[in-house]
Every structure is written in C-alpha cells, then in structure tokens.
Design a protein around this motif. Structure first.
Motif, PDB file in Angstrom:
ATOM      1  N   GLU A 342       0.843  -1.200   0.000  1.00 40.42           N
ATOM      2  CA  GLU A 342       0.000   0.000   0.000  1.00 40.42           C
ATOM      3  C   GLU A 342       0.878   1.251   0.000  1.00 40.42           C
ATOM      4  O   GLU A 342       0.636   2.197  -0.773  1.00 40.42           O
ATOM      5  N   ASN A 346       0.984   4.016  -2.933  1.00 33.24           N
ATOM      6  CA  ASN A 346       0.736   5.431  -2.648  1.00 33.24           C
ATOM      7  C   ASN A 346       1.877   6.303  -3.151  1.00 33.24           C
ATOM      8  O   ASN A 346       1.644   7.402  -3.651  1.00 33.24           O
ATOM      9  N   ILE A 347       3.097   5.797  -2.990  1.00 28.04           N
ATOM     10  CA  ILE A 347       4.246   6.588  -3.456  1.00 28.04           C
ATOM     11  C   ILE A 347       4.143   6.785  -4.968  1.00 28.04           C
ATOM     12  O   ILE A 347       4.329   7.892  -5.480  1.00 28.04           O
ATOM     13  N   LYS A 349       1.421   6.670  -6.743  1.00 27.85           N
ATOM     14  CA  LYS A 349       0.226   7.422  -7.119  1.00 27.85           C
ATOM     15  C   LYS A 349       0.255   8.879  -6.675  1.00 27.85           C
ATOM     16  O   LYS A 349      -0.130   9.773  -7.400  1.00 27.85           O
ATOM     17  N   HIS A 350       0.686   9.104  -5.434  1.00 29.08           N
ATOM     18  CA  HIS A 350       0.454  10.422  -4.836  1.00 29.08           C
ATOM     19  C   HIS A 350       1.688  11.260  -4.545  1.00 29.08           C
ATOM     20  O   HIS A 350       1.563  12.461  -4.375  1.00 29.08           O
ATOM     21  N   SER A 351       2.880  10.624  -4.397  1.00 31.14           N
ATOM     22  CA  SER A 351       3.952  11.355  -3.716  1.00 31.14           C
ATOM     23  C   SER A 351       4.758  12.299  -4.615  1.00 31.14           C
ATOM     24  O   SER A 351       5.251  13.314  -4.150  1.00 31.14           O
ATOM     25  N   ASP A 373       9.800   8.196   1.642  1.00 32.40           N
ATOM     26  CA  ASP A 373       9.936   8.760   0.291  1.00 32.40           C
ATOM     27  C   ASP A 373      10.240  10.248   0.403  1.00 32.40           C
ATOM     28  O   ASP A 373       9.978  10.869   1.432  1.00 32.40           O
ATOM     29  N   GLY A 377       4.662  14.885   0.447  1.00 34.34           N
ATOM     30  CA  GLY A 377       4.052  14.749   1.772  1.00 34.34           C
ATOM     31  C   GLY A 377       2.556  14.958   1.761  1.00 34.34           C
ATOM     32  O   GLY A 377       1.936  15.025   0.690  1.00 34.34           O
ATOM     33  N   GLY A 378       1.994  15.052   2.949  1.00 38.81           N
ATOM     34  CA  GLY A 378       0.549  15.287   3.067  1.00 38.81           C
ATOM     35  C   GLY A 378      -0.271  14.007   3.111  1.00 38.81           C
ATOM     36  O   GLY A 378      -1.483  14.059   2.892  1.00 38.81           O
ATOM     37  N   LYS A 380      -2.481  11.230   4.638  1.00 40.77           N
ATOM     38  CA  LYS A 380      -3.369  11.253   5.818  1.00 40.77           C
ATOM     39  C   LYS A 380      -4.057   9.910   5.945  1.00 40.77           C
ATOM     40  O   LYS A 380      -4.436   9.297   4.956  1.00 40.77           O
ATOM     41  N   ALA A 383      -7.854  10.050   4.654  1.00 39.23           N
ATOM     42  CA  ALA A 383      -8.223  10.709   3.396  1.00 39.23           C
ATOM     43  C   ALA A 383      -8.693   9.695   2.356  1.00 39.23           C
ATOM     44  O   ALA A 383      -9.415  10.037   1.424  1.00 39.23           O
ATOM     45  N   GLY A 384      -8.283   8.457   2.509  1.00 33.52           N
ATOM     46  CA  GLY A 384      -8.696   7.431   1.538  1.00 33.52           C
ATOM     47  C   GLY A 384      -8.968   6.151   2.295  1.00 33.52           C
ATOM     48  O   GLY A 384      -9.143   6.174   3.510  1.00 33.52           O
ATOM     49  N   SER A 385      -8.961   5.024   1.569  1.00 36.99           N
ATOM     50  CA  SER A 385      -9.271   3.785   2.278  1.00 36.99           C
ATOM     51  C   SER A 385      -8.019   2.942   2.522  1.00 36.99           C
ATOM     52  O   SER A 385      -8.003   2.088   3.399  1.00 36.99           O
ATOM     53  N   LEU A 387      -4.637   3.532   3.582  1.00 34.59           N
ATOM     54  CA  LEU A 387      -3.870   3.609   4.825  1.00 34.59           C
ATOM     55  C   LEU A 387      -4.732   3.231   6.024  1.00 34.59           C
ATOM     56  O   LEU A 387      -4.267   2.571   6.947  1.00 34.59           O
TER      57      LEU A 387
HETATM   58  N1  LIG Z   1       3.490   8.778   0.042  1.00 32.13           N
HETATM   59  C1  LIG Z   1       2.561   9.750  -0.065  1.00 32.13           C
HETATM   60  N2  LIG Z   1       2.910  10.996  -0.432  1.00 32.13           N
HETATM   61  C2  LIG Z   1       1.985  11.965  -0.526  1.00 32.13           C
HETATM   62  N3  LIG Z   1       0.677  11.800  -0.247  1.00 32.13           N
HETATM   63  C3  LIG Z   1       0.250  10.600   0.112  1.00 32.13           C
HETATM   64  C4  LIG Z   1       1.156   9.493   0.236  1.00 32.13           C
HETATM   65  N4  LIG Z   1       0.468   8.413   0.641  1.00 32.13           N
HETATM   66  C5  LIG Z   1      -0.825   8.819   0.757  1.00 32.13           C
HETATM   67  N5  LIG Z   1      -0.960  10.095   0.443  1.00 32.13           N
HETATM   68  C6  LIG Z   1      -2.200  10.897   0.538  1.00 32.13           C
HETATM   69  O1  LIG Z   1      -2.979  10.345   1.574  1.00 32.13           O
HETATM   70  C7  LIG Z   1      -4.254   9.968   1.038  1.00 32.13           C
HETATM   71  C8  LIG Z   1      -4.711   8.688   1.689  1.00 32.13           C
HETATM   72  O2  LIG Z   1      -4.035   7.568   1.192  1.00 32.13           O
HETATM   73  P1  LIG Z   1      -4.780   6.179   1.098  1.00 32.13           P
HETATM   74  O3  LIG Z   1      -5.452   5.961   2.402  1.00 32.13           O
HETATM   75  O4  LIG Z   1      -3.823   5.166   0.649  1.00 32.13           O
HETATM   76  O5  LIG Z   1      -5.899   6.429   0.030  1.00 32.13           O
HETATM   77  P2  LIG Z   1      -5.920   6.216  -1.547  1.00 32.13           P
HETATM   78  O6  LIG Z   1      -6.975   5.209  -1.731  1.00 32.13           O
HETATM   79  O7  LIG Z   1      -6.237   7.570  -2.090  1.00 32.13           O
HETATM   80  O8  LIG Z   1      -4.569   5.739  -1.976  1.00 32.13           O
HETATM   81  C9  LIG Z   1      -4.072   9.865  -0.446  1.00 32.13           C
HETATM   82  O9  LIG Z   1      -5.253  10.191  -1.086  1.00 32.13           O
HETATM   83  C10 LIG Z   1      -3.001  10.871  -0.734  1.00 32.13           C
HETATM   84  O10 LIG Z   1      -3.540  12.143  -0.900  1.00 32.13           O
END
Ligand SMILES: Nc1ncnc2c1ncn2[C@@H]1O[C@H](COP(=O)(O)OP(=O)(O)O)[C@@H](O)[C@H]1O
Ligand SMILES: [Mg+2]
Length: 421
Positions: A342, A346-347, A349-351, A373, A377-378, A380, A383-385, A387
């Motif tokens: 996971e 996330n890295i 997709k989002h980082s 990574d 950052g940011g 949470k 914020a999603g399912s 984590l």
């Molecule tokens: N490594 C990361 N770097 C930056 N933002 C992250 C990272 N991991 C998670 N996030 C943020 O935290 C939120 C929650 O992550 P997660 O619970 O995995 O949900 P998602 O289903 O969106 O991946 C993501 O939507 C993203 O905005």
C-alpha cells in the motif's frame, strides 16, 4: 502392608522431582537475578549521566531492557504455575513521554522497586539454592576423586576446609548429605521466597486499570473480526463481479457456439474465440484474487524476496533493506507485505517522489516496516481507504501504524507488528 514401601518410594520420587524442578527454577532465577543486577547498575549509570544531560537519551533503551528482564522473570513465575501477564502498554517514542512513564506509570514504578530486590535477594538466594544442588554432587562423590588431586588441594565446604585424609573425605560425604537435605527440603521454599517479590510487584497493581487494556484488546479483536469480514466481502465481490461473470460469459458463449456449430461454423469459431478470451480473463482474475488473499510469492521467496519483487515493480526507484534472520508468523508477514504494498502504491500514485526506501527489521519481538519517500508529503490516514485499512489490519495484530508526512514532504510510514520472541 506390601503397599507401604511402594507408597514411600513414590513419595521419595515425587520429592526428588520437586527438588529437580526447584533446582531448574533457581538456575533460571539466578539468570534473571544476574540480569536484574546488570540492569540495576546500568540504571544507576543512566540516572547519574542523565543529571549531566547525555544519559537522558538512554532512558528509553534502558526501559526496554528493564521490561525485557521483568518479562523474563514473569515467564519464570508463569512456569511455576502463577498467572503473571505482562501488563505493559507500548513505550512512547518521544523522550519526554518516556520520562512521564517513569514518573507516573505505576507498572514501571513497581518494576523499579522489584529490580533492586531481585538483583540482591533474588540473586543471592537463587545462587545459594543452585550451589546446594552442585554441592550435593560434589561432596557426596568426594571420596571418589579427592586423592587424585595434588596434595593440599582437596577442599570441601566450598574451599573452606582442606582435606588430607579419609576421615576428611567422610566428613565431606556427611556435608553432602546435609546439602542433599537442603536440596530436597529447603530449595522448594527458596524458590517460593525468590518468587515472592515478583508476585507482589510484577503482577498488575490492583489500581492499574487493566480494563483499559482489556477494552483495547476487545476493540482490536473486534477490529480483527471486522477486518476479516471486510476481507471476506472483498473476496466475495471480487469473485462475483470478476471471475464468476466471466465464467457465465464463457458458459453462454460456448452454449451459443454449440448452437451455431450446426448452422454456421464461421460464427461458431468467432464465439469460441470470445469464450476462450473470457476464460483467460477469468483465470487472470482468479489469480489476482488468490494473490490478494495470501501472496504466493511470500510463501515461495519469503518476506525479503516478496518485498524486493514489490519494490522492483514500483514506479519510483526504491531501495530495499530487509534484515529478518528468522521467519515471522504467516499472518504477520502478509500484513507487513500488504502494508509495504500500500505504501509503495501510494508513493507511485500520490507522492511525486524521486526515491523511496523500504527497511524491515526484527527486534525485541516485533517486526518493524519503515517506508520513506522524498515526495511532497501530506499523507493522511483518513483521506482514503488504503492507509486506514492497513492501520486496522495492523491494529488487529496489536501493532502500531505511524505516519509522518508534513506538507512539502518527506513521508515516512512506520508499521510495527508484534511477532513473538
Ligand atoms: N506517500 C505519499 N505521499 C503523498 N501523499 C500521500 C502518500 N500516501 C498517501 N498520500 C495521501 O494520503 C491519502 C490517503 O491515502 P490512502 O489511504 O492510501 O488512500 P488512496 O486510496 O487515495 O490511496 C491519499 O489520497 C493521498 O492524498
Ligand atoms: Mg492508497
């Protein structure tokens, strides 16, 4: 009448067994006593050096050591038949919170009272009982070997009395009999006496609210059952929406192809091709469901291999450092694997990171997974399912998930899973 010698013999055997057990307990007690002494001396050193500043950093490691030693004594007491559970909550990471634990936590304060008692009384009494066992063998067998020693070197009563003739050797045997009496009759009482401080101080204080701990365990157990139900639902959905639908398609297409075969073999062939493609898809989906339950790669290549494979398929360059000499229980490994998966997804997709590192260590009965990574950052928890799901899964193991991800980066996800000693 004939029963009397038998009853006497079985009583003697029972007493001997009892004494042997007591000897084992005292040897164990000597070990924990010695460790308690070392911990006590280190504790004084840490306390003194804390006054000038540097030692303050050692307080947390010292508390970890204190807990490990107290837990060893708890296992000794449990082995004696008392139920002494380890009542600790997790030690906080921050120094200030650790100092607070020393200042206010009743369990820690009781450990601190127990430590000097076991380091002195516990150690000395256990050592005496241990010596009694050794001396029985030594003194009673004395006539067999004393004359083999160089003149003037044979001694009895722990070196206090020199033996030069056979009457001295006979005296040694008499001493051996006294030690045997100590071994048989006094040692079991010594075991109880050395256990007493632990039974008073290492059990949970009546005021320590185990209800909080029980409530926490009940919640995590409920979370475990919940996670299990959610997992079953996910698998059921994945099978229902994916593989099952495809297989229904295969059945219909093959049925239609059969029909068509009688009329127009060309369209039948096209349908068979479609059916074949649908069957392949169903197979691929089944594989992915299986992988989601317990990744076969974990079974085949162990945690290190599976994590390396994960990292190599990550979109961001990721270095892996796994140092886990022995394998952990399968449920712990798979949770660690899913947490890492996971975090790496996330890295990607989002980082927006350039580099990531994945570190796995096993220490003090826990498996620690850390994913770093250098992205924006940011992250949470809620914020999603993803984590949140990982955190529930980890909590079900009575573990800990920590996210440090200030806006602007970097991000660190830490998962700690208890996995037994
Ligand atoms: N490594 C990361 N770097 C930056 N933002 C992250 C990272 N991991 C998670 N996030 C943020 O935290 C939120 C929650 O992550 P997660 O619970 O995995 O949900 P998602 O289903 O969106 O991946 C993501 O939507 C993203 O905005
Ligand atoms: Mg996610």
């Amino acid at each position: 009448m004939a029963d009397q010698p038998t009853a006497g013999r079985s009583k003697a055997i029972r007493r001997l067994k009892w004494a042997m057990r007591a000897f084992g307990q005292l040897t164990w007690g000597m070990g924990t006593g010695l460790l308690a002494l070392i911990t006590f001396v280190l504790g004084i050193a840490v306390a003194i050096s804390s006054l000038v500043g540097v030692g303050i950093l050692l307080i947390r490691p010292w508390l970890v050591l204190l807990r490990a030693v107290a837990d060893l004594e708890r296992s000794r007491l449990t082995n004696q038949g008392y139920e002494v559970i380890s009542p600790y909550e997790q030690l906080p990471q921050r120094l200030r919170d650790c100092l607070e634990v020393v200042r206010t936590d009743q369990t820690t304060q009781r450990d601190l009272m127990w430590l000097p008692v076991h380091a002195t009384w516990g150690l000395i009494a256990s050592f005496f009982g241990f010596q009694a066992g050794i001396n029985v063998l030594r003194e009673i067998s004395f006539p067999l070997w004393w004359h083999l020693l160089p003149a003037d070197e044979a001694t009895t009563l722990n070196g206090l009395i020199r033996v030069n003739d056979w009457s001295g050797a006979a005296f040694s045997v008499a001493l051996g009999v006294v030690w045997l009496a100590v071994f048989l009759f006094l040692n079991p009482a010594i075991v109880q006496a050395t256990a007493a401080p632990g039974l008073r101080l290492l059990t949970a204080h009546p005021d320590v609210d185990l209800t909080a701990r029980i409530a926490q365990l009940t919640t995590t157990r409920a979370a475990a059952l919940d996670a299990h139900a959610v997992e079953l639902r996910r698998i059921e959905r994945a099978l229902h929406d994916g593989a099952q639908n495809r297989l229904v398609g295969v059945a219909m297409l093959t049925g239609a192809a059969q029909e068509a075969l009688r009329r127009d073999s060309d369209s039948a062939e096209a349908m068979m091709e479609q059916a074949h493609a649908a069957a392949e898809q169903a197979l691929a989906e089944l594989r992915s469901v299986v992988r989601g339950i317990l990744p076969p790669i974990l079974e085949d290549r162990g945690l290190a291999g599976a994590l390396n494979a994960l990292a190599s398929s990550c979109a961001v360059e990721c270095s892996v450092d796994v140092d886990v000499p022995v394998r952990c229980p399968a449920s712990v490994e798979s949770t660690a694997y899913f947490a890492a998966a996971e975090a790496l997804t996330n890295i990607s997709k989002h980082s927006g990171a350039y580099r990531a590192t994945l570190t796995v260590r096993r220490s003090q009965g826990s498996l620690l997974v850390v994913v770093d990574d250098d992205g924006r950052g940011g992250a949470k928890m809620d914020a999603g399912s993803g984590l949140a799901g990982i955190s529930r899964r980890v909590a079900a193991h009575d573990g800990r998930t920590e996210i440090q991800s200030p806006v602007g980066g970097p991000t660190r996800i830490e998962v700690e899973l208890p996995c037994g000693l």
